[in-house]
Design a protein around this motif. Structure first.
Motif, PDB file in Angstrom:
ATOM      1  N   HIS A  70       0.921   4.803   1.728  1.00 19.38           N
ATOM      2  CA  HIS A  70       2.821   4.538   2.026  1.00 19.38           C
ATOM      3  C   HIS A  70       3.235   4.078   3.134  1.00 19.38           C
ATOM      4  O   HIS A  70       3.929   3.261   2.952  1.00 19.38           O
ATOM      5  CB  HIS A  70       2.515   6.268   2.195  1.00 19.38           C
ATOM      6  N   ARG A  73       3.293  -0.042   1.981  1.00 18.92           N
ATOM      7  CA  ARG A  73       4.440  -0.242   1.460  1.00 18.92           C
ATOM      8  C   ARG A  73       5.621  -0.128   1.466  1.00 18.92           C
ATOM      9  O   ARG A  73       6.574  -0.808   1.720  1.00 18.92           O
ATOM     10  CB  ARG A  73       3.895   0.577  -0.027  1.00 18.92           C
ATOM     11  N   VAL A 168       5.982  -6.340  -3.052  1.00 16.29           N
ATOM     12  CA  VAL A 168       5.895  -4.592  -3.538  1.00 16.29           C
ATOM     13  C   VAL A 168       5.776  -3.880  -4.348  1.00 16.29           C
ATOM     14  O   VAL A 168       5.118  -2.814  -5.179  1.00 16.29           O
ATOM     15  CB  VAL A 168       7.097  -4.035  -2.524  1.00 16.29           C
ATOM     16  N   HIS A 171       2.362  -3.175  -5.320  1.00 16.96           N
ATOM     17  CA  HIS A 171       1.304  -2.611  -4.202  1.00 16.96           C
ATOM     18  C   HIS A 171       2.345  -1.470  -5.110  1.00 16.96           C
ATOM     19  O   HIS A 171       0.281  -0.381  -5.132  1.00 16.96           O
ATOM     20  CB  HIS A 171       1.715  -2.095  -2.779  1.00 16.96           C
ATOM     21  N   ILE A 172       3.229  -0.972  -5.623  1.00 16.51           N
ATOM     22  CA  ILE A 172       3.036  -0.161  -6.199  1.00 16.51           C
ATOM     23  C   ILE A 172       2.560   0.684  -7.657  1.00 16.51           C
ATOM     24  O   ILE A 172       2.561   1.545  -8.016  1.00 16.51           O
ATOM     25  CB  ILE A 172       4.690  -0.035  -6.695  1.00 16.51           C
ATOM     26  N   ILE A 184       6.841   8.580  -3.382  1.00 13.27           N
ATOM     27  CA  ILE A 184       7.063   6.820  -3.612  1.00 13.27           C
ATOM     28  C   ILE A 184       8.637   6.677  -2.346  1.00 13.27           C
ATOM     29  O   ILE A 184       8.445   6.727  -1.870  1.00 13.27           O
ATOM     30  CB  ILE A 184       6.303   5.935  -4.647  1.00 13.27           C
ATOM     31  N   PHE A 188       8.652   5.804   1.593  1.00  9.86           N
ATOM     32  CA  PHE A 188       9.087   4.802   1.663  1.00  9.86           C
ATOM     33  C   PHE A 188      10.736   5.349   2.495  1.00  9.86           C
ATOM     34  O   PHE A 188      10.275   4.247   4.323  1.00  9.86           O
ATOM     35  CB  PHE A 188       9.278   4.293   0.563  1.00  9.86           C
TER      36      PHE A 188
END
Length: 304
Positions: A70, A73, A168, A171-172, A184, A188
């Motif tokens: 996280h 991210r 991103v 990565h997600i 998430i 964020f």
């Protein structure tokens, strides 16, 4: 939830994100990007927490199996947001929107490079066409004239933001293997608030009442837009909703002209149209592959 409701939620989120961008743009001459990111993030937190509590997902949203995932991210996302917010003060809103359409194209390339996804001929063709469209939008900003230097920097920032947003997304895709969507979304906003706060020594200003109201509103609208987007994908297929991302161009054109007096050039509209067509081709092909996989699935063995 019906597909029509999912579409309505998606359009609502796209509209609110453009309104949020317009509010950030309106304050960009007085408020640095890091401070704008802070307001966008911190005032989205109460909205997201309230939504999680209402859905009974507060405990899920606060549970993180991979905390550092996280954090990374947040770092990448804040960098993308900061670049985009900085560019809003340098370029017309529709142009920022058009160049930003490079993000899904870059996601396709990064997915092939980093995730090993197969890059088929249709995808490669669509990405190539889309990047040509982005180049057409960028071309007037490639001048080295002093008059165009600020706009050129703005265009480079949007392109950097698009690349970071693509990172991103990759990565997600890895993060969702262990983390819930609620976690998430929440983490964020939390991490981006903390990271943006680190820019405090680099020129933050005390905004006036009007600017402060716009920044707070941008944060609240950003939180609501994120909720609408998440809710939309709960009720409708991604392939159905993806084309409605391009409604952002219509909203950007209307707001850009009516609020900022920005008249789009023919070159920008041509490039944006090519990028949107390329994105539509990728969406159509992914939908076809999804249908083919669905037809093949009943005949699979338990091992696939």
């Amino acid at each position: 939830m019906t597909p029509l409701r999912g579409i309505a939620l998606k359009l609502g989120s796209v509209f609110l994100f453009i309104v949020m961008a317009a509010l950030i743009k309106a304050t960009s001459q007085d408020v640095p990007p890091g401070e704008a990111v802070f307001f966008r993030s911190v005032f989205a937190l109460p909205v997201i927490l309230g939504w999680l509590a209402w859905r009974g997902e507060l405990s899920t949203g606060l549970r993180a199996e991979r905390p550092m995932g996280h954090v990374w991210r947040g770092v990448i996302g804040v960098s993308a947001m900061g670049c985009n917010f900085a560019a809003l003060g340098m370029l017309p809103l529709p142009e920022v929107t058009a160049i930003g359409y490079a993000a899904p194209l870059m996601t396709v390339l990064l997915a092939a490079l980093l995730l090993g996804e197969r890059l088929r001929a249709v995808r490669m063709t669509a990405v190539g066409i889309g990047l040509c469209g982005v180049l057409i939008v960028l071309w007037p900003r490639l001048s080295v004239d002093a008059v165009d230097r600020v706009a050129a920097i703005g265009a480079a920032l949007v392109l950097a933001s698009a690349a970071l947003r693509a990172m991103v997304q990759i990565h997600i895709r890895r993060l969702v293997q262990t983390e819930s969507t609620s976690a998430i979304v929440f983490y964020f906003s939390l991490t981006s608030t903390g990271i943006a706060l680190l820019t405090l020594p680099f020129g933050w200003t005390l905004p006036g009442p009007e600017a402060a109201l716009m920044l707070v509103t941008a944060g609240v609208l950003g939180g609501i837009a994120q909720i609408l987007l998440t809710s939309a994908y709960r009720g409708a297929e991604a392939a159905l909703l993806a084309p409605f991302d391009y409604a952002s161009m219509l909203f950007a054109l209307i707001i850009g002209y009516s609020v900022f007096g920005e008249v789009p050039t023919g070159t920008m509209l041509l490039g944006a149209g090519i990028v949107m067509a390329a994105g539509g081709l990728i969406i159509w092909r992914e939908r076809q592959l999804g249908i083919e996989r669905g037809k093949a699935r009943p005949g699979m063995t338990p091992h696939g």
